[in-house]
Design a protein around this motif. Structure first.
Motif, mmCIF file in Angstrom:
data_model
loop_
_atom_site.group_PDB
_atom_site.id
_atom_site.type_symbol
_atom_site.label_atom_id
_atom_site.label_comp_id
_atom_site.label_asym_id
_atom_site.label_seq_id
_atom_site.Cartn_x
_atom_site.Cartn_y
_atom_site.Cartn_z
ATOM 1 N N LYS A 1 -1.832 -1.466 -12.775
ATOM 2 C CA LYS A 1 -2.689 -2.933 -12.199
ATOM 3 C C LYS A 1 -3.117 -2.596 -10.828
ATOM 4 C CE LYS A 1 -2.201 -7.702 -11.680
ATOM 5 N NZ LYS A 1 -3.466 -8.302 -13.065
ATOM 6 N N TYR A 2 -4.468 -2.956 -9.970
ATOM 7 C CA TYR A 2 -4.999 -3.235 -8.890
ATOM 8 C C TYR A 2 -4.086 -4.024 -8.791
ATOM 9 C CZ TYR A 2 -8.319 -2.953 -4.934
ATOM 10 O OH TYR A 2 -9.311 -2.923 -4.090
ATOM 11 N N LEU A 3 -3.679 -3.322 -6.967
ATOM 12 C CA LEU A 3 -2.725 -4.391 -6.155
ATOM 13 C C LEU A 3 -3.606 -5.003 -5.001
ATOM 14 C CD1 LEU A 3 0.673 -2.519 -5.541
ATOM 15 C CD2 LEU A 3 -0.213 -4.521 -7.211
ATOM 16 N N ARG A 4 -4.635 -4.561 -4.758
ATOM 17 C CA ARG A 4 -4.703 -5.062 -3.280
ATOM 18 C C ARG A 4 -6.558 -3.452 -2.723
ATOM 19 N NH1 ARG A 4 -3.213 -2.028 1.269
ATOM 20 N NH2 ARG A 4 -0.554 -1.418 1.266
ATOM 21 N N ASN A 5 -6.851 -3.913 -1.534
ATOM 22 C CA ASN A 5 -8.014 -3.227 -1.276
ATOM 23 C C ASN A 5 -7.010 -2.148 0.155
ATOM 24 O OD1 ASN A 5 -7.549 -5.424 0.866
ATOM 25 N ND2 ASN A 5 -9.379 -4.497 0.795
ATOM 26 N N GLU A 6 -7.722 -1.273 0.302
ATOM 27 C CA GLU A 6 -7.000 -0.626 1.741
ATOM 28 C C GLU A 6 -7.460 -1.009 2.793
ATOM 29 O OE1 GLU A 6 -6.940 4.115 2.855
ATOM 30 O OE2 GLU A 6 -8.650 3.358 2.788
ATOM 31 N N ARG A 7 -6.896 -1.164 3.522
ATOM 32 C CA ARG A 7 -6.634 -2.490 4.860
ATOM 33 C C ARG A 7 -6.544 -1.205 6.034
ATOM 34 N NH1 ARG A 7 -4.074 -6.612 6.736
ATOM 35 N NH2 ARG A 7 -2.431 -7.508 4.975
ATOM 36 N N THR A 8 -7.109 -1.331 7.808
ATOM 37 C CA THR A 8 -6.333 -1.183 8.804
ATOM 38 C C THR A 8 -5.140 -2.514 9.164
ATOM 39 O OG1 THR A 8 -8.154 -0.236 8.677
ATOM 40 C CG2 THR A 8 -7.170 -0.372 10.749
ATOM 41 N N PHE A 9 -4.427 -1.613 9.818
ATOM 42 C CA PHE A 9 -3.388 -2.862 9.843
ATOM 43 C C PHE A 9 -3.358 -2.404 11.658
ATOM 44 C CE2 PHE A 9 -2.212 -1.968 5.349
ATOM 45 C CZ PHE A 9 -1.951 -3.297 4.895
ATOM 46 N N ASN A 10 -3.337 -4.327 12.359
ATOM 47 C CA ASN A 10 -2.589 -3.274 13.789
ATOM 48 C C ASN A 10 -1.426 -3.236 14.119
ATOM 49 O OD1 ASN A 10 -4.912 -5.041 13.741
ATOM 50 N ND2 ASN A 10 -3.722 -7.008 13.530
ATOM 51 N N SER A 11 -0.977 -2.805 12.967
ATOM 52 C CA SER A 11 0.508 -1.864 14.169
ATOM 53 C C SER A 11 1.463 -1.591 13.022
ATOM 54 C CB SER A 11 1.362 -2.780 14.529
ATOM 55 O OG SER A 11 1.520 -3.745 13.816
ATOM 56 N N ILE A 12 2.068 -0.397 13.129
ATOM 57 C CA ILE A 12 3.278 0.398 12.108
ATOM 58 C C ILE A 12 3.368 -0.782 11.212
ATOM 59 C CG2 ILE A 12 4.602 1.936 11.411
ATOM 60 C CD1 ILE A 12 1.850 3.212 11.767
ATOM 61 N N GLU A 13 4.108 -1.489 12.435
ATOM 62 C CA GLU A 13 5.237 -2.675 11.824
ATOM 63 C C GLU A 13 5.246 -3.904 10.535
ATOM 64 O OE1 GLU A 13 7.813 -2.998 12.292
ATOM 65 O OE2 GLU A 13 8.304 -1.191 12.819
ATOM 66 N N GLU A 14 3.495 -3.913 10.682
ATOM 67 C CA GLU A 14 2.448 -4.802 10.016
ATOM 68 C C GLU A 14 2.181 -3.673 8.736
ATOM 69 O OE1 GLU A 14 -1.287 -7.576 10.161
ATOM 70 O OE2 GLU A 14 -0.869 -6.804 11.698
ATOM 71 N N LEU A 15 2.072 -2.878 8.822
ATOM 72 C CA LEU A 15 2.019 -1.579 7.604
ATOM 73 C C LEU A 15 3.611 -1.883 7.216
ATOM 74 C CD1 LEU A 15 0.132 0.311 5.408
ATOM 75 C CD2 LEU A 15 1.630 1.829 7.846
ATOM 76 N N LYS A 16 4.030 -2.091 7.381
ATOM 77 C CA LYS A 16 5.705 -1.092 6.453
ATOM 78 C C LYS A 16 5.908 -2.711 6.174
ATOM 79 C CE LYS A 16 9.203 0.793 9.318
ATOM 80 N NZ LYS A 16 10.243 0.495 9.955
ATOM 81 N N ALA A 17 5.289 -4.047 7.109
ATOM 82 C CA ALA A 17 5.622 -5.128 6.116
ATOM 83 C C ALA A 17 5.101 -5.695 4.629
ATOM 84 C CB ALA A 17 5.290 -6.337 6.968
ATOM 85 N N GLN A 18 4.032 -4.822 4.970
ATOM 86 C CA GLN A 18 2.908 -4.960 3.497
ATOM 87 C C GLN A 18 3.328 -4.053 2.258
ATOM 88 O OE1 GLN A 18 -0.133 -7.278 2.984
ATOM 89 N NE2 GLN A 18 0.792 -6.208 0.878
#
Length: 298
Positions: A267-284
């Motif tokens: 399954k395709y989950l989502r597109n790749e994108r730039t996060f504003n912080s490492i914490e935001e990336l970890k949450a995703q």
């Protein structure tokens, strides 16, 4: 040498249309007390005829061989498509198949061609076959939901990250296989260690960028859920970094460097994108992990 009922073609992906033809090939061979034979190529003919137009391939020669045998074929011959083969006429091919494999009958897909006589029709093959002692059968067009199934359509789906449609037309989950190679090991520092996959087959098609839910098969056949990122890792490496294939395998902690693993795309989950912080990336990534486990029923 046993007589053979054969088919010839690229068979990239061994998709549902191919599988329909292969069922008839196997049945026809059994009815004639012959072996069923597939003649195919390791490289796409366009890599010799027009290299700039040669596509990346859905299946490596190793994967293709496995799929063909899984369809019940008796014998598979994978040839390198060369300039010499390119220049063979249809009659040359027939004589070669007769001499090398004792081919009695050839089954062709509805739009399949072989030999340098590019203007030949099916009737031309039948006419020459009668002279060379080979009969011809023609497979009708195979449709899924009213749409023709072919390797070009599946390649486009994969490049567009449309895994659902690609898998539906293939009849199985698209796979990538390769050895785990050393990366920057940054995922480990944020709680999401990844296995970086080095694809061994240079002409293998890589799906479009994004995050996917996959099954990972390890040495010995052990299977685990994984969230796989294909892309540049823009939050960490920037948008111009080289494409990488990284799998966060859920449920194991051991290092897998050098081990060959296989990714089965579900399954395709989502597109790749730039996060504003490492914490935001970890949450995703936590959300991706939950979605992956729910989709794969783990």
């Amino acid at each position: 040498m046993s007589r053979a009922v054969a088919t010839i073609g690229m068979f990239d992906g061994v998709h549902l249309g191919h599988r329909d033809l292969l069922r008839h090939l196997v049945d026809e061979a059994k009815s004639r007390d012959c072996i069923s034979l597939v003649i195919t190529f390791a490289n796409h003919p366009l890599s010799i005829i027009k290299p700039e137009l040669a596509p990346k391939l859905i299946s490596s020669p190793e994967e293709k061989r496995k799929h063909l045998f899984d369809c019940g074929v008796d014998t598979v011959s994978i040839l390198d498509f060369t300039s010499k083969l390119r220049n063979l006429t249809a009659r040359d091919y027939m004589r070669k198949l007769k001499a090398d494999y004792d081919v009695d009958t050839i089954i062709l897909g509805f739009n399949n061609r072989f030999g340098s006589d590019i203007s030949f029709t099916f009737d031309d093959y039948v006419r020459i076959g009668e002279e060379e002692g080979i009969s011809f059968l023609r497979e009708p067009e195979y449709l899924v939901d009213g749409e023709n199934v072919n390797s070009s359509i599946i390649r486009s789906c994969l490049l567009d990250s449309d895994i659902n449609k690609a898998n539906r037309l293939l009849g199985y989950n698209f796979t990538l296989s390769g050895n785990v190679v050393y990366g920057k090991q940054l995922g480990r520092t944020i709680g999401f260690p990844t296995a970086n996959i080095g694809i061994n087959f240079a002409d293998k098609l890589i799906p479009g960028k994004g995050v996917y839910a996959c099954y990972v098969t390890l040495k010995g056949g052990l299977k685990y859920p994984a969230m796989v990122n294909i892309g540049h890792r823009p939050t960490i490496d920037g948008e111009q970094s080289p494409i990488s294939i990284e799998a966060h395998i859920i449920g194991i902690s051991q290092k897998l460097y050098g081990e060959r693993i296989s990714l089965s795309f579900v399954k395709y989950l989502r597109n790749e994108r730039t996060f504003n912080s490492i914490e935001e990336l970890k949450a995703q990534l936590e959300i991706d992990k939950v979605n992956t486990m729910n989709l794969l029923a783990f």
